[in-house]
Design a protein around this motif. Structure first.
Motif, PDB file in Angstrom:
ATOM      1  N   ILE A   1     -28.482  -6.144  13.233  1.00 21.32           N
ATOM      2  CA  ILE A   1     -29.761  -5.440  13.324  1.00 21.32           C
ATOM      3  C   ILE A   1     -30.628  -5.683  12.097  1.00 21.32           C
ATOM      4  N   GLY A   2     -30.069  -6.299  11.064  1.00 19.86           N
ATOM      5  CA  GLY A   2     -30.854  -6.638   9.891  1.00 19.86           C
ATOM      6  C   GLY A   2     -31.737  -7.846  10.158  1.00 19.86           C
ATOM      7  N   ARG A   3     -32.757  -7.997   9.324  1.00 20.88           N
ATOM      8  CA  ARG A   3     -33.636  -9.165   9.415  1.00 20.88           C
ATOM      9  C   ARG A   3     -33.792  -9.764   8.036  1.00 20.88           C
ATOM     10  N   PRO A   4     -33.988 -11.059   7.942  1.00 20.78           N
ATOM     11  CA  PRO A   4     -34.210 -11.632   6.609  1.00 20.78           C
ATOM     12  C   PRO A   4     -35.546 -11.169   6.051  1.00 20.78           C
ATOM     13  N   ILE A   5     -35.572 -10.927   4.762  1.00 23.16           N
ATOM     14  CA  ILE A   5     -36.808 -10.484   4.111  1.00 23.16           C
ATOM     15  C   ILE A   5     -37.636 -11.732   3.812  1.00 23.16           C
ATOM     16  N   LEU A   6     -38.276 -12.257   4.857  1.00 22.49           N
ATOM     17  CA  LEU A   6     -38.978 -13.544   4.764  1.00 22.49           C
ATOM     18  C   LEU A   6     -40.180 -13.479   3.833  1.00 22.49           C
ATOM     19  N   GLU A   7     -40.759 -12.278   3.692  1.00 15.59           N
ATOM     20  CA  GLU A   7     -41.924 -12.142   2.818  1.00 15.59           C
ATOM     21  C   GLU A   7     -41.629 -12.624   1.402  1.00 15.59           C
ATOM     22  N   ALA A   8     -40.376 -12.496   0.973  1.00 14.58           N
ATOM     23  CA  ALA A   8     -40.009 -12.874  -0.386  1.00 14.58           C
ATOM     24  C   ALA A   8     -40.117 -14.375  -0.610  1.00 14.58           C
ATOM     25  N   PHE A   9     -40.081 -15.150   0.473  1.00 21.57           N
ATOM     26  CA  PHE A   9     -40.112 -16.611   0.349  1.00 21.57           C
ATOM     27  C   PHE A   9     -41.444 -17.215   0.804  1.00 21.57           C
ATOM     28  N   ASP A  10     -42.383 -16.369   1.192  1.00 23.61           N
ATOM     29  CA  ASP A  10     -43.679 -16.823   1.690  1.00 23.61           C
ATOM     30  C   ASP A  10     -44.690 -16.833   0.548  1.00 23.61           C
ATOM     31  N   PRO A  11     -45.194 -18.001   0.151  1.00 25.67           N
ATOM     32  CA  PRO A  11     -46.141 -18.056  -0.971  1.00 25.67           C
ATOM     33  C   PRO A  11     -47.451 -17.338  -0.669  1.00 25.67           C
ATOM     34  N   ASN A  12     -47.705 -17.039   0.608  1.00 25.73           N
ATOM     35  CA  ASN A  12     -48.947 -16.368   0.982  1.00 25.73           C
ATOM     36  C   ASN A  12     -48.792 -14.849   1.099  1.00 25.73           C
ATOM     37  N   SER A  13     -47.604 -14.340   0.826  1.00 27.07           N
ATOM     38  CA  SER A  13     -47.391 -12.897   0.902  1.00 27.07           C
ATOM     39  C   SER A  13     -48.280 -12.167  -0.105  1.00 27.07           C
ATOM     40  N   ILE A  14     -48.823 -11.042   0.317  1.00 20.81           N
ATOM     41  CA  ILE A  14     -49.704 -10.241  -0.533  1.00 20.81           C
ATOM     42  C   ILE A  14     -48.885  -9.119  -1.164  1.00 20.81           C
ATOM     43  N   SER A  15     -48.997  -8.980  -2.460  1.00 23.72           N
ATOM     44  CA  SER A  15     -48.219  -7.985  -3.183  1.00 23.72           C
ATOM     45  C   SER A  15     -48.826  -6.599  -3.030  1.00 23.72           C
ATOM     46  N   ALA A  16     -47.974  -5.613  -2.831  1.00 26.72           N
ATOM     47  CA  ALA A  16     -48.415  -4.224  -2.766  1.00 26.72           C
ATOM     48  C   ALA A  16     -48.451  -3.630  -4.172  1.00 26.72           C
ATOM     49  N   PRO A  17     -49.247  -2.588  -4.399  1.00 27.56           N
ATOM     50  CA  PRO A  17     -49.267  -1.943  -5.719  1.00 27.56           C
ATOM     51  C   PRO A  17     -47.994  -1.129  -5.941  1.00 27.56           C
ATOM     52  N   TYR A  18     -47.572  -1.059  -7.168  1.00 24.70           N
ATOM     53  CA  TYR A  18     -46.374  -0.296  -7.507  1.00 24.70           C
ATOM     54  C   TYR A  18     -46.388   0.026  -8.992  1.00 24.70           C
ATOM     55  N   VAL A  19     -46.169   1.295  -9.309  1.00 28.11           N
ATOM     56  CA  VAL A  19     -46.043   1.749 -10.691  1.00 28.11           C
ATOM     57  C   VAL A  19     -44.830   2.669 -10.748  1.00 28.11           C
ATOM     58  N   PRO A  20     -43.903   2.460 -11.681  1.00 29.13           N
ATOM     59  CA  PRO A  20     -42.735   3.345 -11.759  1.00 29.13           C
ATOM     60  C   PRO A  20     -43.119   4.754 -12.161  1.00 29.13           C
ATOM     61  N   MET A  21     -42.354   5.722 -11.668  1.00 35.13           N
ATOM     62  CA  MET A  21     -42.653   7.121 -11.984  1.00 35.13           C
ATOM     63  C   MET A  21     -42.181   7.471 -13.387  1.00 35.13           C
ATOM     64  N   PRO A  22     -42.703   8.520 -13.977  1.00 35.28           N
ATOM     65  CA  PRO A  22     -42.332   8.878 -15.350  1.00 35.28           C
ATOM     66  C   PRO A  22     -40.909   9.420 -15.438  1.00 35.28           C
ATOM     67  N   ASN A  23     -40.357   9.296 -16.623  1.00 37.69           N
ATOM     68  CA  ASN A  23     -39.055   9.872 -16.954  1.00 37.69           C
ATOM     69  C   ASN A  23     -39.299  11.001 -17.952  1.00 37.69           C
ATOM     70  N   ILE A  24     -38.939  12.220 -17.572  1.00 38.81           N
ATOM     71  CA  ILE A  24     -39.199  13.396 -18.406  1.00 38.81           C
ATOM     72  C   ILE A  24     -37.893  13.894 -18.999  1.00 38.81           C
ATOM     73  N   SER A  25     -37.893  14.147 -20.294  1.00 40.07           N
ATOM     74  CA  SER A  25     -36.679  14.616 -20.970  1.00 40.07           C
ATOM     75  C   SER A  25     -37.021  15.749 -21.937  1.00 40.07           C
ATOM     76  N   PRO A  26     -36.299  16.887 -21.878  1.00 39.09           N
ATOM     77  CA  PRO A  26     -35.247  17.189 -20.918  1.00 39.09           C
ATOM     78  C   PRO A  26     -35.827  17.425 -19.541  1.00 39.09           C
TER      79      PRO A  26
END
Length: 539
Positions: free
Chosen positions: A296-321
Motif C-alpha cells: 500500500i506504500g508508494r515511492p516518494i517520487l517528488e524527492a527525485f523530480d527536479p521540477n518539484s516545488i518546495s513547501a514552506p517549513y520552519v521548525p517550532m521553538p524549543n522552550i526550556s524549562p
C-alpha cells in the motif's frame, strides 16, 4: 525464496478489497537508479522531537536533500507494527503485526502474503529474491525487532546493546561489503523518551547525539565518493507524548522522513502526505525492485523530480524549562529554534502570536506568576506550528488539594476503600509532580473543592498514562480508565455558579506515567486546573 499468498476466507476478501482500494497507489517501478541504499531508523524519532533538537548535520542533509517533515506512522503508535510497516510497505491489516504483544506464536490473523517463516516479506526479501547477487546487512539495537522479519537470507545480522557501537559496526560493514541495502536500527532515543519524557532535554540531546554520528557517517561516504551512488533515508517508528506512546495524538503519529544522496532534489520540503509504509517502497524504487502486489506504500517520487516545488517549513521553538508546576517564582524561560535565520515571537495571553501581534524574543523571560506562554518561529513569511506552555507558579505554600497514595498491581482504577494508604499530603494541582512515588504500580486519589465563577457549560479534560477518572459531586464525568499510554478523554457538563466537590482517581501500570486535568468554559480558555479554581481541601 517465493512468497505464499493467504487465500483463506475473509483474508482473501480483505486482500482483494485493498487491491481495488489502493490500485491508484501501486508503486511505479523503474530501472535501478542507485547502487546502494541505507535506511536509518531511530526509535521514537518524532517530528516534534526532530524540530526541537539541535540537528546541524540533518539540517545540512535537508538543505541538500529532501524532507517530508510531517509524515505519519500507523496506529497503534507502538514499535512492532510500525517497524514492520517501515520495512514491508504495508500496515497491520496486511502484515498482521497488531501491537507489541504480537509474536509468531500469538497470531490473530495471518499476513496476506508470507515467506516460508510465516511473516510478511520485507524489503530485505524483495532485494534478495530479485537481485540474487545482492548483499543485505541488518544491524539493530532493539531485541524485539528480528522476530518481525524473515532474515534467513540476510548476509550480515548484528544485534548490539549500545547504539554507538551498533552504528560504528554498521558503518564499517558498509565500507567492507558495499551492500545493496544496509539497515540500522537505534533504540536509545526511545529510552530517554520513556525515562525523561518526549519533551525533555535528555530526549532532545539523544537526537542531537545521533545527528552527529549520522553526520560523520555521511562525511565518510562523501570522502569515499559513494554518496553519489547511494540513497540514504532517515525516519522513526513513532513519536511520543509525556513518557509514553501508543495513542492517537499528533505528537505520537507524526514522523519526519529525510532523503539524501543520489538524484534527490536539493532543498525540497515535501508537502503531500507521506507515510511510514512509503519508506521501503521508495528504497525499492531506487534499487529497481518490485514490492509485492499487496503493498500500500508508494515511492516518494517528488524527492527525485527536479521540477518539484518546495513547501514552506520552519521548525517550532524549543522552550526550556517546559510547561509544568513550579513551587515558587521566579521561573526563567529560555526559547530557541534550530534555524539561525528564524525569529521567535511570543504572547502571554494565550493567543497565537504573529509578527504584528507578538513580542519578539531577544532574551530569557522571567515569569513571576502563572502564565500561558505561546510561541512561534517565523522565517520568510512562514510560521511554525505554535508551541503552548502553561506555567503554573505557586507561592511557596502548601497546596489546597488533598491526596492519598497507594501501591499495587492495577489494570484499572482500584477500589480505594479496600486499600491501605501508604502516604498522604497536599498538592497544588491534580498531577504527579508533587507526589513522591515509585516508578510503576501505584495509584493516587485526589480531593478538593472546585469553585465555578459563573453558570454555564464546562468541559473537563483528563490526559493520563495510565487510567484516570474525574468525579464531580460524586458522579463520574470523565472516564479515562484502563491500562494505556497517554490519551485524552473529555466531557461537557452544565454547572451552577459556586462550589463543587471534585475528585480525581489515577493509577499507573507500567511504561510511562502522567496526569493532567484541564477545564474550559465561559471566559476560561482550555487550561490545567490550578489553585485559582480551588478554594480549599474537601477534607
Amino acid at each position: 525464496m517465493k512468497y505464499r499468498s493467504i487465500s483463506i476466507g475473509i483474508f482473501l476478501i480483505i486482500a482483494v478489497a485493498f487491491t481495488f482500494g489502493i490500485s491508484c497507489n501501486k508503486a511505479t517501478i523503474s530501472e535501478r537508479k542507485v547502487k546502494h541504499t541505507i535506511l536509518i531508523g531511530l526509535d521514537a524519532f518524532g517530528s516534534r522531537g526532530f524540530q526541537k533538537a539541535s540537528t546541524p548535520y540533518m539540517n545540512k542533509m535537508i538543505a541538500n536533500g529532501a524532507i517530508a517533515p510531517f509524515a505519519r506512522c500507523l496506529l497503534p503508535t507502538n514499535s512492532s507494527p510500525n517497524w514492520t510497516a517501515m520495512l514491508t510497505g504495508v500496515g497491520p491489516l496486511q502484515h498482521g503485526v497488531y501491537d507489541n504483544d504480537w509474536e509468531r506464536d500469538k497470531v490473530k490473523w495471518p499476513p496476506v502474503e508470507s515467506t516460508d517463516e510465516g511473516v510478511y516479506p520485507s524489503l530485505m526479501n524483495w532485494v534478495k529474491v530479485q537481485i540474487p547477487s545482492s548483499k543485505v546487512n541488518f544491524f539493530y539495537e532493539w531485541k524485539g525487532l528480528a522476530r518481525l522479519f524473515d532474515l534467513s537470507q540476510v548476509d550480515k545480522v548484528y544485534l548490539g546493546e549500545k547504539g554507538d557501537v551498533i552504528f560504528e559496526k554498521a558503518a564499517d560493514s558498509f565500507f567492507e561489503d558495499l551492500p545493496d541495502f544496509l539497515f540500522i536500527n537505534i533504540d536509545e532515543i526511545d529510552h530517554y523518551g520513556h525515562q525523561d519524557g518526549h519533551d525533555s532535554e535528555a530526549y532532545f540531546n539523544a537526537i542531537s547525539h545521533y545527528d552527529s554520528i549520522i553526520g560523520h557517517f555521511i562525511e565518510r561516504l562523501e570522502a569515499a565518493g559513494l554518496m553519489d551512488e547511494t540513497l540514504l533515508m532517515i525516519t522513526g517508528d513513532h513519536g511520543g507524548i509525556d513518557k509514553g506512546h501508543g495513542s492517537t495524538s499528533l505528537n505520537e503519529i507524526e514522523i519526519p522522513i529525510l532523503l539524501y544522496g543520489a538524484d534527490v532534489k536539493k532543498g525540497l520540503v515535501i508537502d503531500k502526505p507521506c507515510y511510514i509504509y512509503d519508506v521501503p517502497v521508495t528504497l525499492a524504487y531506487a534499487l529497481g525492485v518490485t514490492p509485492p502486489d499487496a503493498s500500500i506504500g508508494r515511492p516518494i517520487l517528488e524527492a527525485f523530480d527536479p521540477n518539484s516545488i518546495s513547501a514552506p517549513y520552519v521548525p517550532m521553538p524549543n522552550i526550556s524549562p517546559t510547561k509544568g508546576f513550579f513551587p515558587k517564582p521566579p521561573v526563567m524561560v529560555e526559547i530557541k529554534v534550530d534555524d539561525a535565520d528564524a525569529k521567535i515571537y511570543y504572547s502571554l495571553d494565550g493567543s497565537v502570536p504573529t509578527k504584528e501581534s507578538g513580542i519578539v524574543y531577544n532574551a530569557p523571560l522571567q515569569l513571576n506568576n502563572s502564565t500561558l506562554l505561546t510561541t512561534v518561529s517565523y522565517k520568510n513569511g512562514t510560521y511554525s506550528r505554535p508551541e503552548v506552555n502553561q506555567y503554573r507558579i505557586g507561592n511557596g505554600k502548601e497546596g489546597k488539594i488533598s491526596w492519598d497514595y497507594y501501591e499495587g498491581d492495577f489494570l484499572r482504577v482500584p477500589d480505594f476503600k479496600s486499600l491501605p494508604i501508604k502516604k498522604s499530603g497536599m498538592s497544588n494541582e491534580f498531577s504527579l509532580k508533587e507526589i513522591p512515588h515509585r516508578p510503576d504500580h501505584f495509584a493516587v486519589k485526589f480531593e478538593a473543592t472546585l469553585t465555578i465563577p459563573e453558570k454555564g457549560k464546562y468541559t473537563f479534560f483528563s490526559r493520563s498514562d495510565d487510567g484516570s477518572k474525574v468525579l464531580l459531586n460524586g458522579k463520574v464525568i470523565v472516564d479515562n480508565d484502563g491500562s494505556h499510554s497517554s490519551q485524552i478523554k473529555n466531557n461537557q457538563v452544565e454547572l451552577s455558579k459556586g462550589n463543587h466537590e471534585i475528585e480525581v482517581w489515577y493509577f499507573d501500570d507500567t511504561d510511562g506515567e502522567g496526569l493532567e486535568i484541564q477545564i474550559a468554559g465561559p471566559g476560561i480558555p482550555k487550561q490545567i486546573i490550578t489553585e485559582k479554581f480551588i478554594i480549599e481541601s474537601a477534607l
